[in-house]
Scaffold this motif. Structure first.
Motif, PDB file in Angstrom:
ATOM      1  N   MET A  29       0.832  -1.205   0.000  1.00 43.53           N
ATOM      2  CA  MET A  29       0.000   0.000   0.000  1.00 43.53           C
ATOM      3  C   MET A  29       0.865   1.252   0.000  1.00 43.53           C
ATOM      4  O   MET A  29       0.618   2.200  -0.753  1.00 43.53           O
ATOM      5  CB  MET A  29      -0.931  -0.018   1.215  1.00 43.53           C
ATOM      6  N   LEU A  30       1.892   1.277   0.840  1.00 41.99           N
ATOM      7  CA  LEU A  30       2.756   2.445   0.933  1.00 41.99           C
ATOM      8  C   LEU A  30       3.528   2.666  -0.366  1.00 41.99           C
ATOM      9  O   LEU A  30       3.652   3.801  -0.844  1.00 41.99           O
ATOM     10  CB  LEU A  30       3.734   2.279   2.096  1.00 41.99           C
ATOM     11  N   ARG A  31       4.057   1.603  -0.953  1.00 36.91           N
ATOM     12  CA  ARG A  31       4.878   1.742  -2.155  1.00 36.91           C
ATOM     13  C   ARG A  31       4.038   2.067  -3.390  1.00 36.91           C
ATOM     14  O   ARG A  31       4.510   2.754  -4.296  1.00 36.91           O
ATOM     15  CB  ARG A  31       5.694   0.472  -2.383  1.00 36.91           C
ATOM     16  N   GLU A  32       2.821   1.593  -3.435  1.00 40.98           N
ATOM     17  CA  GLU A  32       1.957   1.886  -4.578  1.00 40.98           C
ATOM     18  C   GLU A  32       1.336   3.270  -4.461  1.00 40.98           C
ATOM     19  O   GLU A  32       0.985   3.882  -5.462  1.00 40.98           O
ATOM     20  CB  GLU A  32       0.873   0.811  -4.689  1.00 40.98           C
ATOM     21  N   GLY A  33       1.210   3.783  -3.255  1.00 41.74           N
ATOM     22  CA  GLY A  33       0.684   5.129  -3.055  1.00 41.74           C
ATOM     23  C   GLY A  33      -0.652   5.148  -2.359  1.00 41.74           C
ATOM     24  O   GLY A  33      -1.641   4.638  -2.883  1.00 41.74           O
ATOM     25  N   CYS A  34      -0.695   5.729  -1.159  1.00 43.55           N
ATOM     26  CA  CYS A  34      -1.943   5.747  -0.394  1.00 43.55           C
ATOM     27  C   CYS A  34      -2.011   6.978   0.510  1.00 43.55           C
ATOM     28  O   CYS A  34      -0.996   7.574   0.841  1.00 43.55           O
ATOM     29  CB  CYS A  34      -2.082   4.472   0.451  1.00 43.55           C
ATOM     30  N   PHE A  35      -3.232   7.342   0.878  1.00 47.18           N
ATOM     31  CA  PHE A  35      -3.498   8.427   1.831  1.00 47.18           C
ATOM     32  C   PHE A  35      -2.829   9.748   1.452  1.00 47.18           C
ATOM     33  O   PHE A  35      -2.453  10.536   2.304  1.00 47.18           O
ATOM     34  CB  PHE A  35      -3.075   8.008   3.237  1.00 47.18           C
ATOM     35  N   GLY A  36      -2.648   9.962   0.147  1.00 46.13           N
ATOM     36  CA  GLY A  36      -2.077  11.230  -0.312  1.00 46.13           C
ATOM     37  C   GLY A  36      -0.688  11.501   0.199  1.00 46.13           C
ATOM     38  O   GLY A  36      -0.231  12.645   0.208  1.00 46.13           O
ATOM     39  N   GLY A  37       0.029  10.465   0.657  1.00 46.70           N
ATOM     40  CA  GLY A  37       1.375  10.647   1.197  1.00 46.70           C
ATOM     41  C   GLY A  37       1.411  11.318   2.548  1.00 46.70           C
ATOM     42  O   GLY A  37       2.473  11.735   3.007  1.00 46.70           O
ATOM     43  N   SER A  38       0.240  11.421   3.218  1.00 45.90           N
ATOM     44  CA  SER A  38       0.161  12.227   4.435  1.00 45.90           C
ATOM     45  C   SER A  38      -0.253  11.468   5.688  1.00 45.90           C
ATOM     46  O   SER A  38      -0.490  12.081   6.728  1.00 45.90           O
ATOM     47  CB  SER A  38      -0.845  13.374   4.220  1.00 45.90           C
ATOM     48  N   TYR A  39      -0.340  10.158   5.607  1.00 40.63           N
ATOM     49  CA  TYR A  39      -0.884   9.426   6.743  1.00 40.63           C
ATOM     50  C   TYR A  39      -0.057   9.621   8.014  1.00 40.63           C
ATOM     51  O   TYR A  39      -0.607   9.747   9.112  1.00 40.63           O
ATOM     52  CB  TYR A  39      -0.983   7.935   6.415  1.00 40.63           C
ATOM     53  N   PHE A  40       1.248   9.646   7.879  1.00 42.38           N
ATOM     54  CA  PHE A  40       2.119   9.758   9.053  1.00 42.38           C
ATOM     55  C   PHE A  40       2.664  11.171   9.259  1.00 42.38           C
ATOM     56  O   PHE A  40       3.693  11.351   9.896  1.00 42.38           O
ATOM     57  CB  PHE A  40       3.270   8.756   8.948  1.00 42.38           C
ATOM     58  N   ARG A  41       1.933  12.160   8.753  1.00 39.62           N
ATOM     59  CA  ARG A  41       2.349  13.536   8.980  1.00 39.62           C
ATOM     60  C   ARG A  41       2.202  13.867  10.470  1.00 39.62           C
ATOM     61  O   ARG A  41       1.477  13.168  11.184  1.00 39.62           O
ATOM     62  CB  ARG A  41       1.461  14.489   8.170  1.00 39.62           C
ATOM     63  N   PRO A  42       2.850  14.923  10.973  1.00 42.39           N
ATOM     64  CA  PRO A  42       2.604  15.335  12.355  1.00 42.39           C
ATOM     65  C   PRO A  42       1.114  15.577  12.571  1.00 42.39           C
ATOM     66  O   PRO A  42       0.483  16.333  11.832  1.00 42.39           O
ATOM     67  CB  PRO A  42       3.430  16.624  12.489  1.00 42.39           C
ATOM     68  N   LEU A  43       0.559  14.929  13.571  1.00 44.77           N
ATOM     69  CA  LEU A  43      -0.890  14.945  13.795  1.00 44.77           C
ATOM     70  C   LEU A  43      -1.202  15.522  15.170  1.00 44.77           C
ATOM     71  O   LEU A  43      -0.738  15.007  16.180  1.00 44.77           O
ATOM     72  CB  LEU A  43      -1.435  13.517  13.706  1.00 44.77           C
ATOM     73  N   TYR A  44      -1.995  16.584  15.183  1.00 48.51           N
ATOM     74  CA  TYR A  44      -2.408  17.151  16.462  1.00 48.51           C
ATOM     75  C   TYR A  44      -3.710  16.502  16.905  1.00 48.51           C
ATOM     76  O   TYR A  44      -4.717  16.538  16.201  1.00 48.51           O
ATOM     77  CB  TYR A  44      -2.594  18.665  16.380  1.00 48.51           C
ATOM     78  N   SER A  45      -3.691  15.912  18.091  1.00 45.13           N
ATOM     79  CA  SER A  45      -4.878  15.277  18.650  1.00 45.13           C
ATOM     80  C   SER A  45      -5.538  16.226  19.628  1.00 45.13           C
ATOM     81  O   SER A  45      -4.956  16.573  20.660  1.00 45.13           O
ATOM     82  CB  SER A  45      -4.506  13.971  19.368  1.00 45.13           C
ATOM     83  N   ARG A  46      -6.766  16.648  19.310  1.00 47.46           N
ATOM     84  CA  ARG A  46      -7.486  17.528  20.225  1.00 47.46           C
ATOM     85  C   ARG A  46      -7.892  16.782  21.493  1.00 47.46           C
ATOM     86  O   ARG A  46      -7.957  17.377  22.570  1.00 47.46           O
ATOM     87  CB  ARG A  46      -8.726  18.086  19.531  1.00 47.46           C
ATOM     88  N   ARG A  47      -8.175  15.511  21.363  1.00 47.97           N
ATOM     89  CA  ARG A  47      -8.576  14.744  22.533  1.00 47.97           C
ATOM     90  C   ARG A  47      -7.434  14.635  23.547  1.00 47.97           C
ATOM     91  O   ARG A  47      -7.653  14.662  24.753  1.00 47.97           O
ATOM     92  CB  ARG A  47      -9.022  13.336  22.120  1.00 47.97           C
TER      93      ARG A  47
END
Length: 335
Positions: free
Chosen positions: A164-182
């Protein structure tokens, strides 16, 4: 009667001449207002080919320098090939793609999920995300390229996280820095827990941690789904185990982690792309509607149409891709 018709026709022509003169005075021409309709060429139905081997990674300066297109969208909700040409591809229609993407976002509901606001302190949660020991071995893969997990017999994806990662998924952004409001924290660099072999040779900044969602990264070159933030706001993220949701859970489950959230995630997968999953059925129905019985390359011929790239990308984000055995079975049984 004839005199009345003649008078009306004379008035109509006079109105036309007066309106033309008015438009001319304003510098407005009719040809700028109404464009001639473009002829719609009939195009042969698209056929699609799939490769079961890992595709080579790539790094594109064009993608890395692409402008911001929209906010991050994570198609992990109910929830396009890196070897495609970089030129523009013709599809079944932008309107259809947008409509399908909107439908996927709008019908994303997980009635079994509950708000999982943790009771532990944040540091204890962080420790739990990183500290776990594999409790199961790697899955087996059969001749149809389907994975099998001994302890979850109804969970049968046919794409590995690495593929999935090598073929291209989630717009390249799945593991971007993520702010959790919770949680009130920013989560970053958790992609480093992935096996090194999965990301070797990949441009991490473009394919995993991009701050913007880039549909050109996706295998089917489209965007779909909701953002992780939207899932968190709806209470569908179980922070105790996977702060990023489904795909993070799948990566960990694939390499042997087991947790109390497994049944929920497997249930979600079945509803989306299992044997009776909604997106799987929707996609196969489109193949049948187009009369496509074989899986061939698509997008290589400019005049070919796409078989619902949005639904294909959605299924890909759920670790499923239409294979010949699946398509054959659907033609035979309708399910």
């Amino acid at each position: 009667m004839a005199e009345t018709a003649a008078v009306l026709e004379a008035q109509r022509l006079e109105n036309i001449q007066r309106n033309r003169a008015l438009l001319q005075d304003l510098g407005i021409h009719r040809k700028h207002i109404i464009a001639a309709p473009k002829p719609v060429a009939s195009r042969p139905a698209k056929k699609r080919k799939l490769d079961f081997v890992n595709l080579p990674s790539r790094s594109s300066a064009r993608i890395a320098s692409a402008p911001v297109k929209h906010e991050y969208l994570d198609p992990e909700s109910e929830e396009d090939k890196p070897t495609r040409r970089s030129g523009k591809r013709k599809s079944a229609g932008k309107a259809n793609v947008k409509r399908e993407a909107r439908a996927i976002r709008d019908t994303t509901h997980d009635t079994e999920a509950t708000s999982a606001v943790p009771t532990k302190d944040v540091e204890a949660l962080r420790d739990g995300w990183a500290r776990w020991t594999p409790a199961a071995g790697l899955p087996t893969r059969d001749e149809d390229s389907t994975f099998h997990f001994d302890d979850q017999p109804t969970f049968t994806p046919n794409k590995s996280p690495e593929e999935m990662l090598r073929e291209g998924c989630f717009g390249g952004s799945y593991f971007r820095p993520l702010y959790s409001r919770r949680l009130g924290i920013t989560v970053s660099d958790d992609w480093r827990e992935l096996p090194e072999a999965w990301t070797a040779g990949l441009d991490i900044g473009s394919w995993l941690t991009s701050s913007t969602y880039n549909p050109d990264i996706n295998k089917y070159k489209v965007s779909c789904g909701q953002s992780i933030e939207e899932w968190e706001a709806a209470g569908w993220i179980n922070h105790t185990y996977d702060v990023r949701g489904w795909f993070q859970w799948y990566c960990r489950f694939f390499v042997g982690r087991r947790c109390d959230d497994d049944e929920r995630q497997v249930s979600r997968w079945r509803k989306c792309v299992g044997e009776t999953g909604r997106w799987r059925r929707m996609l196969l129905k489109k193949y049948v509607a187009l009369g496509i019985r074989e899986v061939f390359d698509d997008g290589e011929e400019e005049e070919q149409i796409d078989v619902s790239p949005v639904v294909h990308q959605t299924c890909h984000h759920w670790a499923f891709e239409v294979r010949q055995n699946v398509l054959d079975a659907y033609w035979r049984t309708g399910r």
